[in-house]
Write an enzyme that holds these catalytic residues in place. Sequence first.
Site, mmCIF file in Angstrom:
data_model
loop_
_atom_site.group_PDB
_atom_site.id
_atom_site.type_symbol
_atom_site.label_atom_id
_atom_site.label_comp_id
_atom_site.label_asym_id
_atom_site.label_seq_id
_atom_site.Cartn_x
_atom_site.Cartn_y
_atom_site.Cartn_z
ATOM 1 N N TYR A 63 0.859 -1.196 0.000
ATOM 2 C CA TYR A 63 0.000 0.000 0.000
ATOM 3 C C TYR A 63 0.885 1.233 0.000
ATOM 4 O O TYR A 63 1.825 1.328 0.787
ATOM 5 C CB TYR A 63 -0.909 0.028 1.229
ATOM 6 C CG TYR A 63 -2.343 -0.228 0.845
ATOM 7 C CD1 TYR A 63 -2.993 0.634 -0.025
ATOM 8 C CD2 TYR A 63 -3.038 -1.336 1.326
ATOM 9 C CE1 TYR A 63 -4.296 0.398 -0.411
ATOM 10 C CE2 TYR A 63 -4.344 -1.581 0.936
ATOM 11 C CZ TYR A 63 -4.971 -0.702 0.059
ATOM 12 O OH TYR A 63 -6.241 -0.922 -0.330
ATOM 13 N N GLU A 65 -0.497 4.765 -0.704
ATOM 14 C CA GLU A 65 -1.304 5.956 -1.028
ATOM 15 C C GLU A 65 -0.456 7.209 -0.855
ATOM 16 O O GLU A 65 0.260 7.349 0.148
ATOM 17 C CB GLU A 65 -2.530 6.016 -0.120
ATOM 18 C CG GLU A 65 -3.595 5.034 -0.547
ATOM 19 C CD GLU A 65 -4.802 5.027 0.367
ATOM 20 O OE1 GLU A 65 -4.866 5.848 1.304
ATOM 21 O OE2 GLU A 65 -5.675 4.180 0.157
ATOM 22 N N ASP A 213 -5.686 12.931 -25.668
ATOM 23 C CA ASP A 213 -5.728 11.521 -25.284
ATOM 24 C C ASP A 213 -4.860 10.785 -26.304
ATOM 25 O O ASP A 213 -5.282 10.502 -27.420
ATOM 26 C CB ASP A 213 -7.172 11.011 -25.307
ATOM 27 C CG ASP A 213 -7.258 9.546 -24.891
ATOM 28 O OD1 ASP A 213 -6.217 8.858 -24.928
ATOM 29 O OD2 ASP A 213 -8.360 9.090 -24.549
ATOM 30 N N THR A 239 -2.653 5.382 -22.220
ATOM 31 C CA THR A 239 -2.464 4.047 -21.663
ATOM 32 C C THR A 239 -1.009 3.653 -21.894
ATOM 33 O O THR A 239 -0.323 4.234 -22.738
ATOM 34 C CB THR A 239 -3.372 3.017 -22.353
ATOM 35 O OG1 THR A 239 -3.251 3.177 -23.758
ATOM 36 C CG2 THR A 239 -4.815 3.161 -21.939
ATOM 37 N N LYS A 242 -0.267 -0.071 -25.188
ATOM 38 C CA LYS A 242 -0.489 -0.194 -26.641
ATOM 39 C C LYS A 242 0.872 -0.207 -27.332
ATOM 40 O O LYS A 242 1.695 -1.054 -26.991
ATOM 41 C CB LYS A 242 -1.443 0.911 -27.105
ATOM 42 C CG LYS A 242 -2.842 0.784 -26.432
ATOM 43 C CD LYS A 242 -3.842 1.756 -26.973
ATOM 44 C CE LYS A 242 -5.246 1.482 -26.442
ATOM 45 N NZ LYS A 242 -5.562 2.213 -25.210
ATOM 46 N N ARG A 248 -0.584 -3.143 -18.686
ATOM 47 C CA ARG A 248 -1.912 -2.534 -18.814
ATOM 48 C C ARG A 248 -2.041 -1.434 -17.754
ATOM 49 O O ARG A 248 -1.819 -1.698 -16.566
ATOM 50 C CB ARG A 248 -2.965 -3.621 -18.591
ATOM 51 C CG ARG A 248 -4.387 -3.233 -18.857
ATOM 52 C CD ARG A 248 -5.193 -4.462 -19.172
ATOM 53 N NE ARG A 248 -4.748 -4.990 -20.453
ATOM 54 C CZ ARG A 248 -5.160 -4.555 -21.635
ATOM 55 N NH1 ARG A 248 -6.051 -3.608 -21.713
ATOM 56 N NH2 ARG A 248 -4.684 -5.085 -22.742
HETATM 57 N N1 DSN Z 1 -10.377 -0.038 -26.033
HETATM 58 C C1 DSN Z 1 -9.255 0.631 -26.606
HETATM 59 C C2 DSN Z 1 -9.093 0.345 -28.054
HETATM 60 O O1 DSN Z 1 -9.195 -0.817 -28.427
HETATM 61 O O2 DSN Z 1 -8.844 1.231 -28.842
HETATM 62 C C3 DSN Z 1 -9.283 2.090 -26.355
HETATM 63 O O3 DSN Z 1 -9.392 2.323 -25.009
#
Ligand code: DSN
Length: 429
Positions: A63, A65, A213, A239, A242, A248
């Site tokens: 933990y 925080e 984004d 994110t 990707k 993730r």
């Molecule tokens: N779900 C993702 C995608 O496949 O593009 C975006 O968050």
Amino acid sequence: MSAADVPFWGPDFAELQASDPDIADVVLGELDRLKGGLQLIASENFTSPAVLAALGSTLSNKYAEGYPGRRYYGGCAEVDKAERIGIARAQQLFGVEGAELHVNLQPHSGASANLAAYAALLQPGDTVLAMSLPHGGHLTHGSSVSFSGTWFTPVPYSVRADTELIDYDEVRDLALEHRPAMLIAGATAYPRLIDFAAFREIADEVGAWLMVDAAHFIGLVAGQAIPSPVPYADVVTFTTHKVLRGPRGGMIVCRPDLAKRIDKAVFPFIQGGPLMHAVAAKAVALGECLQPSYRDYARQVVANSKSLADGLAAEGMRPVSGGTDTHLALLDLRELGITGAQAEARCDAARITLNKNAIPYDPAPPMTASGVRVGTAAVTTQGMTEGDMKEVASLIGQAVRDEDGSAAAEVATTVSALVARHPAYPRPA
Ligand code: DSN
């Protein structure tokens, strides 16, 4: 270090098999699926064994925080190091000469990162101008089924019907008409570069925040394959799993004067304890992105994507907007007389994983869709190049035309041979 000195920690697959064979089977089954087929979902990739080791570490127990040096728990000295290393790497990767950059590694996901950015900059009810979901936006950019469309007032912009490109004049007109508190640039199915300078100009004209984004393309930015939004945006959310090839999770970078607002929005406003194993794994991935080989990777992702889009066009699938500048392509299947849902299912049967996707002005409902989306992050990680993309395009062409399923086994066999030449997660020599 001798074998006896290696600390006993972390992922021990033999232990999992012994104590929970059901879940061990799932893990093996998923590895088989990943290794045995073509992974073309544009938002997925293969994380490195080093990233997976950090994710499977005992940092998951902690933990923490708060933020490094300012925690609500004792015993945080080690996890503090991981978070500080990750922040420094992100600053090196995304920072712009002469300007400070604030980094928050704690968002659990891209949606959490976006929620935090809204919470930091907006009041409930504020107007947000963002790309419409059916034209390539994201649920968190104003969809009525998400917090973004329920607690805020969304105004969607579209792509032009003739070029399928963002219409910056329309964005400006909408901004002048609706005076949004925030503009969002970024999408999940837009294959082209985005003009961040144009967005900045519009945001300044109406006094709006500019949030980018960058989830889909931040890995290409990290690898210097495409221009960065960082010099233009107030806040960049993304994110980490990707093209960036991390665990993730989510991340935020922003101007230093917004640091407190962003940090407070992430914790304690929308999240509690950070996932320190994920924070450490993000640090590992960011370190990998700083290696020169990652730049080669990012450039190859784009080259492969262009080659795959060309190959699919030759198979009768029309690339939306005429092609791609990024890791993904969106294909209109209407000339082939098949839907996105049919194409997805037929490719699945041939061990090709991709997803159905709405195309701009799609006459079909989202669960049917007239298109598919493909991305080259994962196949590039496994070492494929442009020549392989020609073969991939031909295999997709055969699979989508396979009305009665009679060709699926044969296509799957060729897929298996192709991926065996470029194995994902090869056994170490
Ligand atoms: N779900 C993702 C995608 O496949 O593009 C975006 O968050």
